[in-house]
Design a protein around this motif. Structure first.
Motif, short mmCIF file in Angstrom:
data_model
loop_
_atom_site.label_atom_id
_atom_site.label_comp_id
_atom_site.label_asym_id
_atom_site.label_seq_id
_atom_site.Cartn_x
_atom_site.Cartn_y
_atom_site.Cartn_z
N LEU A 282 0.83 -1.21 0.00
CA LEU A 282 0.00 0.00 0.00
C LEU A 282 0.86 1.26 0.00
O LEU A 282 0.56 2.22 -0.70
CB LEU A 282 -0.96 0.00 1.19
CG LEU A 282 -2.14 -0.96 1.08
CD1 LEU A 282 -2.87 -1.06 2.41
CD2 LEU A 282 -3.08 -0.52 -0.03
N GLU A 283 1.94 1.24 0.77
CA GLU A 283 2.84 2.40 0.80
C GLU A 283 3.53 2.58 -0.55
O GLU A 283 3.67 3.70 -1.03
CB GLU A 283 3.87 2.25 1.91
CG GLU A 283 3.29 2.50 3.28
CD GLU A 283 4.30 2.34 4.40
OE1 GLU A 283 5.51 2.18 4.12
OE2 GLU A 283 3.87 2.39 5.56
N GLY B 43 0.10 4.82 1.78
CA GLY B 43 0.61 4.57 3.13
C GLY B 43 -0.04 5.41 4.20
O GLY B 43 -0.40 4.94 5.26
N ASP B 44 -0.24 6.73 3.93
CA ASP B 44 -0.84 7.59 4.93
C ASP B 44 -2.32 7.28 5.13
O ASP B 44 -2.86 7.45 6.20
CB ASP B 44 -0.64 9.08 4.61
CG ASP B 44 -0.61 9.38 3.11
OD1 ASP B 44 -0.12 8.52 2.36
OD2 ASP B 44 -1.03 10.46 2.72
N LYS B 45 -2.97 6.79 4.11
CA LYS B 45 -4.37 6.41 4.25
C LYS B 45 -4.49 5.18 5.15
O LYS B 45 -5.43 5.05 5.90
CB LYS B 45 -4.98 6.16 2.89
CG LYS B 45 -5.12 7.47 2.11
CD LYS B 45 -5.44 7.23 0.67
CE LYS B 45 -5.50 8.51 -0.12
NZ LYS B 45 -4.33 9.33 -0.08
N LEU B 46 -3.49 4.28 5.07
CA LEU B 46 -3.48 3.10 5.93
C LEU B 46 -3.29 3.51 7.38
O LEU B 46 -3.96 3.00 8.27
CB LEU B 46 -2.36 2.14 5.50
CG LEU B 46 -2.24 0.85 6.29
CD1 LEU B 46 -3.46 -0.03 6.02
CD2 LEU B 46 -0.98 0.12 5.94
N ASP B 47 -2.38 4.48 7.62
CA ASP B 47 -2.14 4.93 8.99
C ASP B 47 -3.38 5.58 9.57
O ASP B 47 -3.68 5.43 10.74
CB ASP B 47 -0.98 5.94 9.04
CG ASP B 47 0.35 5.28 8.73
OD1 ASP B 47 0.45 4.04 8.90
OD2 ASP B 47 1.30 5.98 8.34
N GLY B 48 -4.13 6.30 8.74
CA GLY B 48 -5.34 6.97 9.21
C GLY B 48 -6.44 5.98 9.57
O GLY B 48 -7.31 6.26 10.37
N ALA B 49 -6.39 4.78 8.97
CA ALA B 49 -7.42 3.78 9.23
C ALA B 49 -7.22 3.08 10.56
O ALA B 49 -8.12 2.49 11.10
CB ALA B 49 -7.42 2.75 8.10
N ASN B 50 -6.00 3.14 11.10
CA ASN B 50 -5.71 2.43 12.35
C ASN B 50 -6.11 3.22 13.53
O ASN B 50 -5.90 4.18 13.93
CB ASN B 50 -4.22 2.05 12.43
CG ASN B 50 -3.89 0.97 11.41
OD1 ASN B 50 -4.76 0.22 10.99
ND2 ASN B 50 -2.64 0.92 11.02
#
Length: 184
Positions: A171-172, A177-184
């Motif tokens: 994903l990164e 990548g930043d969208k994944l971090d926001g989902a956590n």
């Protein structure tokens, strides 16, 4: 650092295309472009040195965490710190031997034994610069781990040193990548 790693990747891609062109040229036209293999070796060594540093920053070095995942947070933190120091020692050894090789090439005025007759200090100097960057990165990582350990911030060590899953890396790489971090 990301741009250096990306640039190194593009250099390898260009080298692969040039090598393929060289192979076709030799096979079809019986003509060789002198030095393609030599330049490919330099490109691989330099890209590798840059890649080591980038892999350290992104926690992408290969690791076996079969036991690690079963330990409590404090135990994982101690092993992460140990891993940071081992990586720093490896980087130190690589830099030391690279620098030694560069010094010998300079003192002997060494040149490649190919038609290009490249002064070896040029590619070796770039290579050693990449290794120095790798060493600097590992020193900073180990230093940060020690600071976090002294504060007993085991979660901070875990966050800094934990390997990302294959899905996270993909994903990164795709720019999410930043969208994944926001989902956590």
């Amino acid at each position: 650092m990301k741009w250096l790693a990306l640039g190194a990747g593009y250099v390898l891609l260009i080298q692969a295309v040039v090598t393929a062109f060289e192979i076709v040229s030799r096979k079809l036209f019986n003509h060789s472009f002198q030095g393609v293999d030599e330049l490919g070796g330099y490109a691989l060594a330099i890209a590798g040195a840059v890649g080591f540093g980038y892999a350290a920053i992104t926690c992408a070095h290969t690791r076996i965490d079969l036991l690690l995942s079963k330990l409590p947070l404090a135990g994982r933190a101690v092993l992460h710190v140990l891993a940071a120091f081992v990586l720093m020692i490896v980087a130190s050894g690589m830099f030391w031997y690279g620098l030694r090789s560069l010094r010998q090439s300079i003192s002997f005025g060494a040149i490649s034994t190919t038609p290009l007759q490249t002064p070896l200090w040029i590619p070796q100097g770039i290579w050693v610069t990449g290794l120095a960057l790798f060493l600097l990165i590992t020193v900073v990582i180990a230093g940060r781990c020690v600071i976090l350990l002294s504060r007993r911030d085991f979660a901070g060590i875990e966050k800094q040193m934990k390997a990302k899953s294959q899905e996270q890396q993909e994903l990164e790489a795709a720019g999410f990548g930043d969208k994944l971090d926001g989902a956590n």
